[in-house]
Every structure is written in C-alpha cells, then in structure tokens.
Design a protein around this motif. Structure first.
Motif, mmCIF file in Angstrom:
data_model
loop_
_atom_site.group_PDB
_atom_site.id
_atom_site.type_symbol
_atom_site.label_atom_id
_atom_site.label_comp_id
_atom_site.label_asym_id
_atom_site.label_seq_id
_atom_site.Cartn_x
_atom_site.Cartn_y
_atom_site.Cartn_z
ATOM 1 N N LEU A 17 15.270 -3.709 -10.485
ATOM 2 C CA LEU A 17 14.791 -2.841 -9.407
ATOM 3 C C LEU A 17 13.667 -1.906 -9.858
ATOM 4 C CD1 LEU A 17 18.170 -1.864 -7.700
ATOM 5 C CD2 LEU A 17 16.660 -3.799 -7.226
ATOM 6 N N ARG A 71 10.194 -3.511 -10.298
ATOM 7 C CA ARG A 71 9.612 -3.861 -9.007
ATOM 8 C C ARG A 71 9.111 -2.632 -8.261
ATOM 9 N NH1 ARG A 71 13.700 -6.528 -5.004
ATOM 10 N NH2 ARG A 71 14.247 -4.337 -4.693
ATOM 11 N N GLN A 72 9.881 -1.535 -8.265
ATOM 12 C CA GLN A 72 9.461 -0.329 -7.558
ATOM 13 C C GLN A 72 8.255 0.331 -8.234
ATOM 14 O OE1 GLN A 72 10.210 0.713 -4.725
ATOM 15 N NE2 GLN A 72 12.122 -0.366 -4.223
ATOM 16 N N LEU A 101 15.213 4.846 -5.979
ATOM 17 C CA LEU A 101 14.101 4.541 -6.879
ATOM 18 C C LEU A 101 12.777 4.544 -6.131
ATOM 19 C CD1 LEU A 101 15.757 1.665 -8.957
ATOM 20 C CD2 LEU A 101 15.344 4.018 -9.695
ATOM 21 N N ASN A 102 12.814 4.057 -4.917
ATOM 22 C CA ASN A 102 11.595 4.061 -4.092
ATOM 23 C C ASN A 102 11.124 5.488 -3.834
ATOM 24 O OD1 ASN A 102 10.526 4.269 -1.019
ATOM 25 N ND2 ASN A 102 9.832 2.353 -1.948
ATOM 26 N N ASP A 103 12.060 6.412 -3.536
ATOM 27 C CA ASP A 103 11.694 7.811 -3.294
ATOM 28 C C ASP A 103 11.065 8.439 -4.543
ATOM 29 O OD1 ASP A 103 12.645 7.648 -0.742
ATOM 30 O OD2 ASP A 103 14.586 8.570 -1.182
ATOM 31 N N ASP A 147 18.139 1.148 -4.767
ATOM 32 C CA ASP A 147 16.743 0.759 -4.539
ATOM 33 C C ASP A 147 16.012 1.807 -3.716
ATOM 34 O OD1 ASP A 147 14.771 -1.190 -5.096
ATOM 35 O OD2 ASP A 147 14.925 -1.954 -3.046
ATOM 36 N N HIS A 148 16.676 2.384 -2.708
ATOM 37 C CA HIS A 148 16.055 3.427 -1.886
ATOM 38 C C HIS A 148 15.781 4.680 -2.723
ATOM 39 C CE1 HIS A 148 17.927 1.601 2.016
ATOM 40 N NE2 HIS A 148 16.888 0.912 1.577
ATOM 41 N N GLU A 170 3.264 1.638 -12.725
ATOM 42 C CA GLU A 170 4.016 1.001 -13.802
ATOM 43 C C GLU A 170 3.489 1.345 -15.201
ATOM 44 O OE1 GLU A 170 1.076 -2.164 -12.279
ATOM 45 O OE2 GLU A 170 2.192 -0.448 -11.531
ATOM 46 N N CYS A 186 9.575 6.936 -7.200
ATOM 47 C CA CYS A 186 8.279 6.328 -7.521
ATOM 48 C C CYS A 186 7.202 6.780 -6.536
ATOM 49 C CB CYS A 186 8.405 4.806 -7.518
ATOM 50 S SG CYS A 186 9.415 4.156 -8.858
ATOM 51 N N ASN A 188 5.269 -1.707 -7.170
ATOM 52 C CA ASN A 188 4.927 -1.473 -5.760
ATOM 53 C C ASN A 188 4.197 -0.149 -5.576
ATOM 54 O OD1 ASN A 188 6.100 -3.864 -4.963
ATOM 55 N ND2 ASN A 188 8.040 -2.938 -4.330
ATOM 56 N N ALA A 189 4.579 0.888 -6.346
ATOM 57 C CA ALA A 189 3.955 2.205 -6.224
ATOM 58 C C ALA A 189 2.665 2.304 -7.034
ATOM 59 C CB ALA A 189 4.933 3.291 -6.665
#
Length: 605
Positions: A518, A521-522, A559-561, A556-557, A529, A563, A525-526
């Motif tokens: 995860l 990937r996050q 980690l998205n916040d 996953d949510h 990396e 990043c 996407n942001a």
C-alpha cells in the motif's frame, strides 16, 4: 333564458355575450392605462392582447367584473402622440390571471373620452370616464370606387402570399370567405389587414387612430404590399434551401446506406467462419433486411453492426509463463491469500494438460477491503488477458444479463455480451462482483436464474443474448466471482462455485501489506516516492489505532491522507526535502488536523 345586465350587454345563462346594445350615445365606464398595441376584428387570434397590469388597475378590473361589466376603455401609454389625444380602445375582458396580474382583451370599438380626471388617471392608471363610441365616417360614391379597387388589390396580394404556402388555413379561409363580403366595410377590412401580421406592429397604432375608413384602408394596403413581398421572398429562399437540403439528405442516406451495407457484408465474410452454423444463418437473415432506409432497416443495421463488432475468433494468447512464474507475479501484487492462489494455479495446470477441460468457477468470499477484486485484476495481468467487471449489486432486471429483444425501442445487449465486446477478446478474465447482492425473482424476471446459463460449463458454450438472437461461445471466458456473505448467494448458483473464504487479516498481515504494497503505491500516486518514507512505528500506529476494519481499505485511506498532506506541504513551501513519517506526524494528520483543523508541520529527519 336570456337576461339583461345593468349595463349595455345582453347575456346568455352561461355568461356568453349575445350582443351589445348601447342604451345611450354617451355613457360612463372604467378607463385604464395599458401598454398594448390597439387591434380590432374578430377573426384572428392576433387581436387577443394580454398585458401585465398595475395591482391597483387589476383590482379595479375585478371590481368591474363583479358588477357585471366585461367592457372597459383602454388608453395606450403613448396616447398623447396621436390626434385626437382622447381616442382609445373599447375592449372586452376575456381572462384575468390573478397570479401574474395579467388581463386579456379583445378590441371591439374605438372610443372618445369626453370627461376624465387627468390627475387621478395619471396617478392610479385608471379612472371612471364619460366616453362615446366612434363610428367610421360615411363614404361617398367616389370613395366607394376607391374602396373596391383597394379590395381587389388586397385580394391579389394575399392570393400571391398564400400561393407560396404562407399563412394558416384559418387565415386563408377568412380571406376566401370575407374579402368580398359586402357587410364588411373598408374600415373593418383595414383593421383585419393590420391585425393579421406582427409586421404591422410599428404602424398599427397610427392606422388604428385614423377614423376615415378610406384613408385607413389606403394606409393598410400601402404597407401590406412590401410586407407580403418580403414574406414571399423569404418563402422562396426557404423552399430552395429545404429542397437542396432534402436532396443532400437523400444522397447522403443513399451513399451512406450503401457504404454501411458494404462494410457489414465485408465484416461478416471475415468472421462467419468463427460463428456456429445457427449464428451464420441468423446474421444472413438480418443482413437481408438492411436494404432499405426506413426505421426498421436502420434497427436491423444497428443490430447486425453490434453482432459483427463482437470479437469473433479473437483470443488472448495463452501465457507461456510457467506455473511458478505466474505464482510469483501474484505474490508481487498480493500478500497472503494462499487458497485463492493455489486454486488459480490448479486451474492453469488443468488448462495446460487438457485445454478443453471444464473447471468450476472460483468465488472469493470475504469482508470488504480484503483485496478480492484487485486479486482478479492481478490475475488478468498474470495470464495476459483483459480484465472486465460486472457489478451485480442491485441488479433486478433479467435483461441486464440476457439483453432485450431488438423489437423494443432502445433495445440493447446484456452486460455480459457488452463487456465481452469491450474486452476485445472471447476469453477475458470476467469478474462478477458482489454476487450476494444480486436480485431474485421480480416483475422484470429472475437475474439469478439467467446467470446460471452464463456460469454453467454445460450451457455457456451456446449462451443466447436476446439482442444478438443467436448462440455465443462463452466457454473460454474465465469467470471469477466475489462476494461478502455466502448466505446471500442463490443455493443453485452456490452449487456451481468453488468458494474460497478469505477471513479478515491479522494485525501482522495488515502491517506487511501496508509496508510492502500500500505505501509504495500511495507514495507513487502522490508523486512523493523520492522524498517520503514511513517508519515501522508509524505503520504500526496506523494499523493499531486508525483502521479497525477486517480488510486494509481503512489503512489505505489513512496512507492516502498522509501522502496527500506531504504533497501539499511540498507544493505550498516550494521546498522538497527528505521526510520520514513517524508516530507524531501520523497523529497530527489523522487526529489533530481532522479534529481541530490546525496547520500541520512535518519536520525533516
């Protein structure tokens, strides 16, 4: 039985006016100020003038109606531009709209105001006034000859206009029946000419206030001829344009239809060898009905075009990778799920030893967020096959699976065949998502029963979609299924599935999935990396405190916040620096900021 009112009207019981009988040459009535264009006559709806009124004027009209009077005097806003200034319109009220304060009138006579309180009239826009109805001046024998000549002129002009197809049947009938009506005086004829077209709107008031009938008719005819000539020229241009456009449409249809029929025939010759004999006969029959340009032929063309657009004879090549290579690819994308991976490898082993062997359908059942759908996406990549998904949640109509018969308006194929077309091959990885939420028997059929034919290896080699009308071979499609609750699956369907239950992940498994799958990937996407990394403590805090679901969707949510917040800081400060996310940064993002809205500041490590 008829009855007389207290005014100058004789009414029927239903309130319709039989005739108007003046009790005196001079009488009192309500006079209002309204910005309408005066018009006369009783044959054209153009005489029906509606205008919005001042609230006080509207109240006065209502009071007048309550007293049994339906006639009022109207003085136009620009009445002082004409001579005599006291000339107005005597009109009948035919409709009151209380919501919009609008009243509709039909002109009846010309009037002359004899007594009126100008100050009160200007202030209130209405007043009681003493009026006299005006009559047209009498015509001498010399003037009668001019009137006859003007009548003939009007007749010729209007005949030329109607010869080009202009004017309604009501107008044409009026001119045919009344143009030589001896009872219609020249003044009435002038009123009809002026009120018959909006093109007279600029001069209508000037003609209206002219009391000499010969002068009024002369003015109307003088303006009628150029107006009609412009209308005839416009009609000629319109007819020529329409004729050219129609010829172009017919040619386009002819050549377009021939071109489309040729394309369909060529496409059919290319794919007919991949169809079963029954399907070939059906398509040949449909092609024979595509010769015309009517709606039925177009429907058959659309139907055949869709059938031939299916990927007949096209198959994604079988992967040359070994079983171990496919297993490695699945491990790269998904952590754990050993039973599901083993079942896929068993399927591939059988395919290699017996390509025509039958396999039961793999169904992954488990809580949301455990990676069921994404596992099958990875399977498509590993097998080098396109991946398509049909979400079954909320499907209650059998036609969503079997399609509609082409005789219905707006008919289309079912989602099974549509997705096969979109995949471009006859052997995609086809995921049926959330099968436990599929509708049962309803007024629109039983979609669960329709799905049996799709999934049964004994039947799906000759699956019939109603829109296609013939058998389609689905035996090479790799159907896979996902769901959340095994109890929600139809028992008959359940017997045809190889169900692998995926339980919720343990904390250690969530930690490994977050770290190895995860987070990379996050970060990608942001776009951070190269500058951001997560400490093991931060990952563990997210797993332990901020994601309580059985799957990893909550992680996953989170980690998205985090990043996304890093990306925002980098862009707003225009400073890219190495950042390591620790427990404090996790708490600031997932607790402090969401609760208090305080600005977050990550320190460089």
């Amino acid at each position: 039985m008829d009855k007389k009112t207290g005014s100058d009207l004789v009414l029927r019981n239903d309130g319709q006016v039989l005739f108007k009988k003046l009790m005196a040459t001079e009488f009192e009535t309500l006079v209002i100020k309204a910005g309408i264009v005066p018009c006369m006559g009783k044959f054209f709806t153009i005489n029906f003038s509606t205008t919005k009124l001042h609230r006080g004027v509207f109240a006065a009209l209502e009071e007048t109606l309550e007293q049994g009077n339906i006639f009022v005097g109207i003085l136009n806003d620009d009445r002082f531009n004409f001579s005599p200034s006291t000339t107005g319109l005597y009109a009948r009220m035919v409709g009151l709209n209380r919501k919009n304060l609008r009243c509709s009138f039909i002109g009846s006579d010309r009037l002359e105001v004899l007594e009126l309180d100008e100050l009160s009239f200007d202030r209130n826009q209405y007043a009681r006034a003493k009026i006299r109805l005006l009559e047209d001046r009498k015509i001498d024998p010399k003037g009668q000859k001019e009137v006859n000549n003007l009548r003939n002129t009007v007749d010729k002009i209007m005949a030329g206009l109607f010869g080009w197809g202009n004017g309604s049947k009501l107008q044409q009938g009026f001119w045919n029946n009344h143009i030589f009506d001896k009872d219609m005086g020249p003044g009435q004829l002038a009123d009809q000419v002026v009120s018959s077209s909006e093109m007279f709107s600029e001069c209508r008031s000037q003609i209206f206030y002219q009391l000499d009938p010969c002068v009024r008719l002369r003015m109307a005819v003088h303006r009628l001829e150029p107006v009609v000539q412009r209308m005839i020229e416009a009609a000629k241009d319109s007819i020529a344009e329409e004729k050219n456009a129609e010829q172009s449409r017919q040619l386009a249809k002819l050549f377009g239809a021939e071109s489309q029929e040729k394309e369909l025939t060529e496409r059919f010759s290319e794919v007919k060898s991949f169809m079963c004999p029954e399907m070939v006969k059906i398509v040949e029959s449909k092609l024979a009905k595509c010769n015309g340009m009517d709606a039925t032929s177009k429907a058959h063309k659309d139907n055949v075009s869709f059938i031939l657009s299916l990927p007949w004879g096209k198959y994604a090549p079988e992967t040359d990778d070994s079983i171990n290579t496919v297993s490695k690819k699945l491990d790269e994308d998904h952590y754990g799920m050993p039973d599901a991976k083993r079942r896929i490898l068993q399927y591939l082993a059988i395919r290699k030893l017996n390509p025509k062997g039958q396999n039961s359908i793999l169904c992954l059942m488990g809580p949301p967020g455990t990676g069921k759908t994404s596992f099958f996406q990875s399977l498509g990549k590993a097998l080098n096959r396109p991946f398509v998904k049909f979400a079954l949640g909320g499907v209650h109509d059998e036609s969503d699976i079997r399609g509609h018969r082409m005789t219905y308006i707006g008919a289309m194929a079912g989602r099974i065949v549509q997705l096969i077309q979109q995949s471009g091959v006859m052997n995609p990885v086809f995921a049926l998502d959330e099968i436990d939420k599929l509708g049962e028997l309803s007024a629109q059929g039983n979609p669960a029963a329709a799905l049996l034919e799709v999934l049964d290896p004994e039947q799906n080699s000759k699956f019939i979609d109603k829109y296609v009308g013939g058998p389609i071979d689905l035996s090479q499609v790799l159907f896979v299924i996902t769901g959340n609750d095994i109890k929600g699956i139809n028992p008959i369907l359940r017997d045809r599935l190889h169900i692998v239950e995926i339980k919720g992940y343990a904390l250690f498994e969530k930690f490994m999935i977050a770290k190895n799958y995860l987070i990379p990937r996050q970060l990608k996407n942001a776009g951070v990396e190269d500058f951001v990394e997560f400490s093991d403590e931060a990952i563990q805090r997210i797993v332990d405190k901020h994601a309580s679901d059985e799957g990893v969707r909550g992680i996953d949510h989170c980690l998205n916040d985090i990043c996304a917040e890093c990306a925002l800081r980098f862009v707003s400060t225009e400073c890219l620096e190495q950042t390591k996310i620790g427990i404090s940064e996790v708490e600031k993002t997932l607790v402090d900021y969401k609760i208090t809205g305080k600005e977050i500041g990550f320190g460089a490590k």
